[in-house]
Enzyme design. Structure first.
Site, PDB file in Angstrom:
ATOM      1  N   ASP A  70       1.051  -1.524  -0.393  1.00 40.38           N
ATOM      2  CA  ASP A  70      -0.134  -0.148  -0.150  1.00 40.38           C
ATOM      3  C   ASP A  70       1.282   1.311  -0.553  1.00 40.38           C
ATOM      4  O   ASP A  70       1.175   1.947   0.781  1.00 40.38           O
ATOM      5  CB  ASP A  70      -1.060   0.289   0.942  1.00 40.38           C
ATOM      6  CG  ASP A  70      -1.283   1.093   1.325  1.00 40.38           C
ATOM      7  OD1 ASP A  70      -1.652   2.257   0.435  1.00 40.38           O
ATOM      8  OD2 ASP A  70      -2.440   1.277   2.445  1.00 40.38           O
ATOM      9  N   VAL A  71       1.227   1.870  -1.216  1.00 42.38           N
ATOM     10  CA  VAL A  71       1.964   3.392  -1.125  1.00 42.38           C
ATOM     11  C   VAL A  71       1.401   4.216   0.048  1.00 42.38           C
ATOM     12  O   VAL A  71       2.155   5.152   0.061  1.00 42.38           O
ATOM     13  CB  VAL A  71       2.377   3.326  -3.160  1.00 42.38           C
ATOM     14  CG1 VAL A  71       2.661   2.163  -3.495  1.00 42.38           C
ATOM     15  CG2 VAL A  71       1.141   4.549  -2.654  1.00 42.38           C
ATOM     16  N   ASN A  96       3.392   5.121 -10.429  1.00 40.98           N
ATOM     17  CA  ASN A  96       2.248   5.069 -11.333  1.00 40.98           C
ATOM     18  C   ASN A  96       0.682   5.035 -10.029  1.00 40.98           C
ATOM     19  O   ASN A  96      -0.096   5.209 -11.223  1.00 40.98           O
ATOM     20  CB  ASN A  96       2.453   3.710 -12.702  1.00 40.98           C
ATOM     21  CG  ASN A  96       0.885   3.735 -12.546  1.00 40.98           C
ATOM     22  OD1 ASN A  96       0.488   4.624 -13.750  1.00 40.98           O
ATOM     23  ND2 ASN A  96      -0.027   2.857 -12.416  1.00 40.98           N
ATOM     24  N   TYR A 172      -7.449  15.210  -8.045  1.00 38.95           N
ATOM     25  CA  TYR A 172      -6.321  14.568  -9.167  1.00 38.95           C
ATOM     26  C   TYR A 172      -5.311  16.209 -10.006  1.00 38.95           C
ATOM     27  O   TYR A 172      -4.240  15.940  -9.530  1.00 38.95           O
ATOM     28  CB  TYR A 172      -7.195  14.277  -9.980  1.00 38.95           C
ATOM     29  CG  TYR A 172      -6.481  13.415 -11.162  1.00 38.95           C
ATOM     30  CD1 TYR A 172      -6.263  12.200 -10.230  1.00 38.95           C
ATOM     31  CD2 TYR A 172      -6.058  13.515 -12.252  1.00 38.95           C
ATOM     32  CE1 TYR A 172      -5.409  10.751 -10.934  1.00 38.95           C
ATOM     33  CE2 TYR A 172      -4.946  12.442 -12.340  1.00 38.95           C
ATOM     34  CZ  TYR A 172      -4.851  11.340 -12.337  1.00 38.95           C
ATOM     35  OH  TYR A 172      -4.533  10.082 -13.211  1.00 38.95           O
ATOM     36  N   LYS A 176      -1.202  15.497  -9.570  1.00 36.71           N
ATOM     37  CA  LYS A 176      -0.507  15.594 -10.409  1.00 36.71           C
ATOM     38  C   LYS A 176       0.423  16.604 -10.861  1.00 36.71           C
ATOM     39  O   LYS A 176       1.345  16.778 -11.131  1.00 36.71           O
ATOM     40  CB  LYS A 176      -1.177  15.181 -11.522  1.00 36.71           C
ATOM     41  CG  LYS A 176      -1.826  13.906 -11.375  1.00 36.71           C
ATOM     42  CD  LYS A 176      -1.239  13.030 -11.705  1.00 36.71           C
ATOM     43  CE  LYS A 176      -1.673  11.465 -11.636  1.00 36.71           C
ATOM     44  NZ  LYS A 176      -0.513  10.050 -11.167  1.00 36.71           N
TER      45      LYS A 176
END
Length: 273
Positions: A70-71, A96, A172, A176
Site C-alpha cells: 500500500d503506497v 504509477n 487529481y 499531479k
C-alpha cells in the site's frame, strides 16, 4: 494485452519496480519493460490481482514478480523495499499508482437548484494520499535504495495533462501538479548521484476505466466524445503509448527534470455543451 517479447530480454537490464502494476496502465508499463529486458516487480494492494497479472504475463512469455504493498502507508512501503533488497540493486522505479474521484469544488444541485454540494474531504484525502503522498514515499525509498547501492538509477513519475487544471478534478489536478514539482525538485537534488527523475504526463487513456464509465453513463460517454474531438490528434492515448514513453525516459541518459507530454496534443480544461 499482449506485449511482444524482445529476443534480448534474457540479457537483464536490472531491477524495475512499477507501482499500481496489477492492472491498467501500470500493468501495460510493467509488461513493456519486461519485454525489453527489465526484471520487473509489480506492486499493488490486491495480492490476487497481482498474481493473476503475473500468471497472464507468464502465459505470454513475460515474467513479472508480484509484491503486495500500500503506497499510502509508510510501513508498507518500507516492507516493500526490504523485499526488493533481496532481488538486487534497484535501477528503475515507476511511480504509477493513482486514482481519481471527480468532484466539483461546490455545485448547485436539486430540482429547484437551491441545494449546494461540496467536494467531499475524504475524496480529496484519498486522491492526494495515493497520487501524491504515495509518490513521495515510494520515491524517497527508491532514491535511498539507489544511493545505498551506489548505482545510478531512474525514477519515472506518472503525472497527467490535467495537472494544469481540469473541470471537476481539484484533487487529481493538484496531486499531479505536485508530482511534476517533485520530479523537478528531485532531479536537482539527486543529479549529482547519477539518479535521474522524469515525469510522463498522459492525456485521457483509452483503457478499461474510460470504457466502463462510458458504458455505464451515456451522458459521460457523450461528453468524452465531444472532448476527444477537441484534441489536436482527435484520439485518446493508448496504454502502450505511455509504456513506450516510460521506457524512453528510462533509457535516455540526458533526460532529468523533464515532463514528457503524451496527450495527443493537449486537452481543453472544459468542453461546453
Amino acid at each position: 494485452m499482449n506485449a511482444s517479447v524482445n529476443p534480448d530480454s534474457g540479457a537483464g537490464r536490472g531491477l524495475a519496480l512499477v507501482t499500481g502494476g496489477s492492472r491498467g496502465l501500470g500493468l501495460a508499463i510493467a509488461r513493456h519493460l519486461a519485454g525489453t529486458g527489465w526484471d520487473v516487480v509489480i506492486a499493488a494492494r490486491d495480492q490476487k490481482a497481482l498474481e493473476a497479472a503475473a500468471d497472464e504475463a507468464a502465459a505470454d512469455g513475460l515474467r513479472l514478480h508480484p509484491a503486495s504493498a500500500d503506497v499510502t502507508s509508510e510501513a508498507s512501503v518500507a516492507g516493500l523495499f526490504e523485499e526488493l533488497a533481496g532481488r538486487g540493486p534497484l535501477r528503475l522505479c515507476v511511480n504509477n499508482a493513482g486514482r481519481n474521484f471527480n468532484h466539483q469544488l461546490v455545485r448547485v444541485a436539486g430540482a429547484d437548484r437551491r441545494e449546494l454540494r461540496a467536494h467531499p474531504t475524504d475524496a480529496w484525502e484519498r486522491v492526494i494520499g495515493l497520487c501524491l503522498t504515495g509518490v513521495f514515499l515510494v520515491g524517497r525509498h527508491a532514491a535511498a535504495a539507489m544511493l545505498a547501492a551506489g548505482t545510478p538509477g531512474v525514477i519515472v513519475n506518472i503525472s497527467s495533462t490535467v495537472r494544469s487544471g481540469s473541470y471537476g478534478q481539484s484533487a487529481y489536478a493538484a496531486a499531479k501538479a505536485g508530482v511534476e514539482s517533485l520530479t523537478r525538485t528531485w532531479a536537482v537534488e539527486l543529479g549529482e548521484y547519477g539518479i535521474r527523475v522524469v515525469a510522463v504526463a498522459p492525456g485521457v487513456l483509452d483503457g478499461s476505466t474510460l470504457r466502463e464509465r462510458s458504458a455505464a453513463n451515456p451522458r459521460h460517454a457523450a461528453y468524452m466524445e465531444r472532448l476527444r474531438r477537441q484534441v489536436p490528434l482527435q484520439r485518446w492515448c493508448e496504454e502502450d503509448d505511455i509504456a513506450t514513453a516510460v521506457a524512453f525516459a528510462a533509457d535516455n541518459p540526458s533526460l532529468t527534470g523533464n515532463v514528457l507530454e503524451v496527450d495527443g496534443g493537449g486537452l481543453p480544461k472544459r468542453v461546453y455543451d
